[in-house]
Design a protein around this motif. Sequence first.
Motif, PDB file in Angstrom:
ATOM      1  N   LEU A  56     -15.129  -1.186  13.215  1.00  0.00           N
ATOM      2  CA  LEU A  56     -14.081  -0.352  12.921  1.00  0.00           C
ATOM      3  C   LEU A  56     -13.749   0.836  14.101  1.00  0.00           C
ATOM      4  O   LEU A  56     -12.715   1.190  14.245  1.00  0.00           O
ATOM      5  N   THR A  57     -14.899   1.377  14.619  1.00  0.00           N
ATOM      6  CA  THR A  57     -14.762   2.144  15.787  1.00  0.00           C
ATOM      7  C   THR A  57     -13.970   1.589  16.786  1.00  0.00           C
ATOM      8  O   THR A  57     -12.985   2.319  17.228  1.00  0.00           O
ATOM      9  N   VAL A  81      -5.283   1.035  16.401  1.00  0.00           N
ATOM     10  CA  VAL A  81      -4.684   0.466  15.572  1.00  0.00           C
ATOM     11  C   VAL A  81      -5.145   0.930  14.113  1.00  0.00           C
ATOM     12  O   VAL A  81      -6.243   1.060  13.924  1.00  0.00           O
ATOM     13  N   ASN A  82      -4.242   1.286  13.239  1.00  0.00           N
ATOM     14  CA  ASN A  82      -4.717   1.862  11.825  1.00  0.00           C
ATOM     15  C   ASN A  82      -4.913   0.731  11.092  1.00  0.00           C
ATOM     16  O   ASN A  82      -4.237  -0.144  10.824  1.00  0.00           O
ATOM     17  N   LEU A  83      -5.888   0.833  10.063  1.00  0.00           N
ATOM     18  CA  LEU A  83      -6.392   0.000   9.304  1.00  0.00           C
ATOM     19  C   LEU A  83      -5.718   0.275   7.809  1.00  0.00           C
ATOM     20  O   LEU A  83      -5.681   1.245   7.445  1.00  0.00           O
ATOM     21  N   GLU A  84      -4.910  -0.862   7.498  1.00  0.00           N
ATOM     22  CA  GLU A  84      -4.245  -0.539   6.337  1.00  0.00           C
ATOM     23  C   GLU A  84      -4.882  -1.084   5.139  1.00  0.00           C
ATOM     24  O   GLU A  84      -4.849  -0.674   3.703  1.00  0.00           O
ATOM     25  N   ASP A  85      -5.961  -2.044   5.510  1.00  0.00           N
ATOM     26  CA  ASP A  85      -6.685  -2.585   4.437  1.00  0.00           C
ATOM     27  C   ASP A  85      -7.991  -3.373   4.975  1.00  0.00           C
ATOM     28  O   ASP A  85      -7.838  -3.844   5.886  1.00  0.00           O
ATOM     29  N   LEU A  86      -9.161  -3.201   4.320  1.00  0.00           N
ATOM     30  CA  LEU A  86     -10.235  -3.851   4.579  1.00  0.00           C
ATOM     31  C   LEU A  86     -10.886  -4.587   3.481  1.00  0.00           C
ATOM     32  O   LEU A  86     -10.927  -4.073   2.255  1.00  0.00           O
ATOM     33  N   ARG A  87     -11.436  -5.774   3.684  1.00  0.00           N
ATOM     34  CA  ARG A  87     -11.949  -6.469   2.448  1.00  0.00           C
ATOM     35  C   ARG A  87     -13.095  -7.153   3.038  1.00  0.00           C
ATOM     36  O   ARG A  87     -12.885  -7.923   4.021  1.00  0.00           O
ATOM     37  N   LYS A 113       0.769  -1.327  -0.139  1.00  0.00           N
ATOM     38  CA  LYS A 113       0.023   0.045  -0.042  1.00  0.00           C
ATOM     39  C   LYS A 113       0.894   1.380   0.078  1.00  0.00           C
ATOM     40  O   LYS A 113       0.576   2.152  -0.822  1.00  0.00           O
ATOM     41  N   HIS A 114       1.681   1.500   1.015  1.00  0.00           N
ATOM     42  CA  HIS A 114       2.494   2.717   1.002  1.00  0.00           C
ATOM     43  C   HIS A 114       3.740   2.515   0.455  1.00  0.00           C
ATOM     44  O   HIS A 114       5.028   3.204   1.010  1.00  0.00           O
ATOM     45  N   ALA A 122     -19.403  -0.689  10.964  1.00  0.00           N
ATOM     46  CA  ALA A 122     -18.912   0.673  11.695  1.00  0.00           C
ATOM     47  C   ALA A 122     -18.534   0.597  13.057  1.00  0.00           C
ATOM     48  O   ALA A 122     -17.401   0.741  13.680  1.00  0.00           O
ATOM     49  N   GLY A 127     -10.339   1.495  16.043  1.00  0.00           N
ATOM     50  CA  GLY A 127      -9.708   2.832  16.163  1.00  0.00           C
ATOM     51  C   GLY A 127      -9.732   3.068  17.629  1.00  0.00           C
ATOM     52  O   GLY A 127      -8.597   3.658  18.185  1.00  0.00           O
TER      53      GLY A 127
END
Lengths: 369, 369
Positions: free
Chosen positions: A317-318, A325-331, A291-292, A314, A321
């Motif tokens: 993901l809340t 922890v930061n989400l790098e990808d979500l499928r 990704k980065h 939601a 957060g």
Amino acid sequence: MSALVPSPVRIIGTGLIGGSLGMALRRSGAEVQVEDVSPGTTALAVELGVGTATTAQDPAPALVVVAAPPDVTARIVADSLGRWPRALVTDVASVKQIVLEGVRHHADPEDLPRYIGAHPMAGREVSGVIAARGDLFQGRPFVVAPHEDTRPEAVSVLKGLAAEIGSVPVVMRPAAHDLAVAHVSHAPQVMSSLLATSLLAPDEAALGLAGQGLRDTTRIADSDPRLWVEILGANAAAVSTVLEEVRARLDDVLAALGTMPGDPDPSVGSRRALAELIADGNRGVRRIPGKHGGATDAFATLTVLVPDRPGELARLLTEIGEIGVNLEDLRLEHELGREVGLAHVAVDAAREDLLTRSLTERGWRVADA
Amino acid sequence: MSALVPSPVRIIGTGLIGGSLGMALRRSGAEVQVEDVSPGTTALAVELGVGTATTAQDPAPALVVVAAPPDVTARIVADSLGRWPRALVTDVASVKQIVLEGVRHHADPEDLPRYIGAHPMAGREVSGVIAARGDLFQGRPFVVAPHEDTRPEAVSVLKGLAAEIGSVPVVMRPAAHDLAVAHVSHAPQVMSSLLATSLLAPDEAALGLAGQGLRDTTRIADSDPRLWVEILGANAAAVSTVLEEVRARLDDVLAALGTMPGDPDPSVGSRRALAELIADGNRGVRRIPGKHGGATDAFATLTVLVPDRPGELARLLTEIGEIGVNLEDLRLEHELGREVGLAHVAVDAAREDLLTRSLTERGWRVADA
């Protein structure tokens, strides 16, 4: 005033790319003039904030960006070189060698040092100025493609422009660019379309067995025929090079499968051909940067069971957060006929244990994957 | 006691599928006995709650599920038919015709009515009992594949079992099953691997231009060579049928590209071949059923700009929930080197306008896609 972009900039052709470029350049302080072969499109572009309409009193542009369809790009570049004898002229067509050859054909040879190709690697499923966005190029590669006679300072100018609009500049020769995009974009499009074409044959019951793998593999097959005829036609040689290799390998696979007509003990040679196909594919896919720009293995993927109701994803993901922890990808994984989903959550591998533990404590069903 | 599953169930082979099946069946109240060729694996399966270890005093199973590797499945099915003369015997191998032929070869013909094939369409990137989960089959298709001599009640039993573990039963003949999975699973695997193999050639700069399209198209190329040699070898004829068609079409594409060697005005015929490839691909991909078995056109996709910080995506999804719209699919778009993302949000097409308007009012940047 932008520190990095010569001004004024004249953008010729205000579709998705030209329009987005104008918005991005204005944000950075550049003066942007726009023109389009369609007066209606020009007016809409002005209204949407891409730039100002041109008048006879306009100062000559310092930089001209040709963002027209590929088949007319070379001629407009050549015209622009003659029209503004001090301007740097670039284009954003998604193939570069064919445009360069066209410019060489149409332009005065003395003007060629002022031409440099470019390709901002951004796009969307939609087209037209209405879909333009100033952030379209953010974080995307921006290929700067000088030819052998391009002035050195033109490379610096375009690298500066790329940086100004948030892109990552990458300098490549036109032919190298064309082979690169044949590999990472054009051949994948053909392969995805070929596979999707094979879905016209099976009946609905068969297609009901489709899973996420088929959906991923064919997602880009839902793309614009008109656009892709232009792109594939303009990069025919490079795309053929990649696809000829694929066909040779496909022939090997078919030969291997042909020696296995239901034989429960297939020969070692055939098994090896299939194993090598999958193993080489493993190695190939692992070469794609993450990704980065980092390696894909820097991330770990957790699978979380999510009830398929408004708010549940939601809430997940809340809480991720809240755990910090930061989400790098979500499928999301689809389910047939059932109201439950699997969320595949990619995070920094170093945070995996923390997240697994914390989510489990909060009552989520988590499995490593 | 489960109302739908005959008990006890004997599971032979406790890998991912056998293990998950045991967990799911126990949840539904069935008594589950497990055995594996590896005593260590059996012990681990028992410890993980897949079932109980077998003893000489065990009652004979009413149902035997063979969840062993494909190449030994037919022999174990035949053995089981002889070992337990009143039991129904099934297997979960991912190809069905070759197993049926093997069972016909090895088993007493009188036992054949008690054999019925099955294929729970679930899997994960990981294998082994350690990855087993009782919810693995939830919402997934569960193919029940009777042969012509299978007792009718065996079909009912397996449909009941499928329902009990949360799957959606689909009855298909073995050969129809094999052609279906060749289309939706095996050919996609080969195409993805072929494409990924072509990524061994380009240099790192070229791969740096990769976008989401390439990532999606090659995701399943990162799969287990050993497993796939078995699967492709066991379904060689059906996979060849699909891939031969793909090769014929690929030849057309290469022929069309061959008539366009940089020619700025390619012939109408060649352009038409490319346009038809993409257009047929459009039609093919749109045949894949959507999330809940509905047609894909029932959904609309919105693209929303999301700052790549913890909590931002959660905030978006919370607000979508507040607006009262259910998320049908979510895909994040990766950015190279930048902290910004695009969330592609699929919703009921009838709610698209409401959601676009409401999100825009709340300050989100939204574009239709």
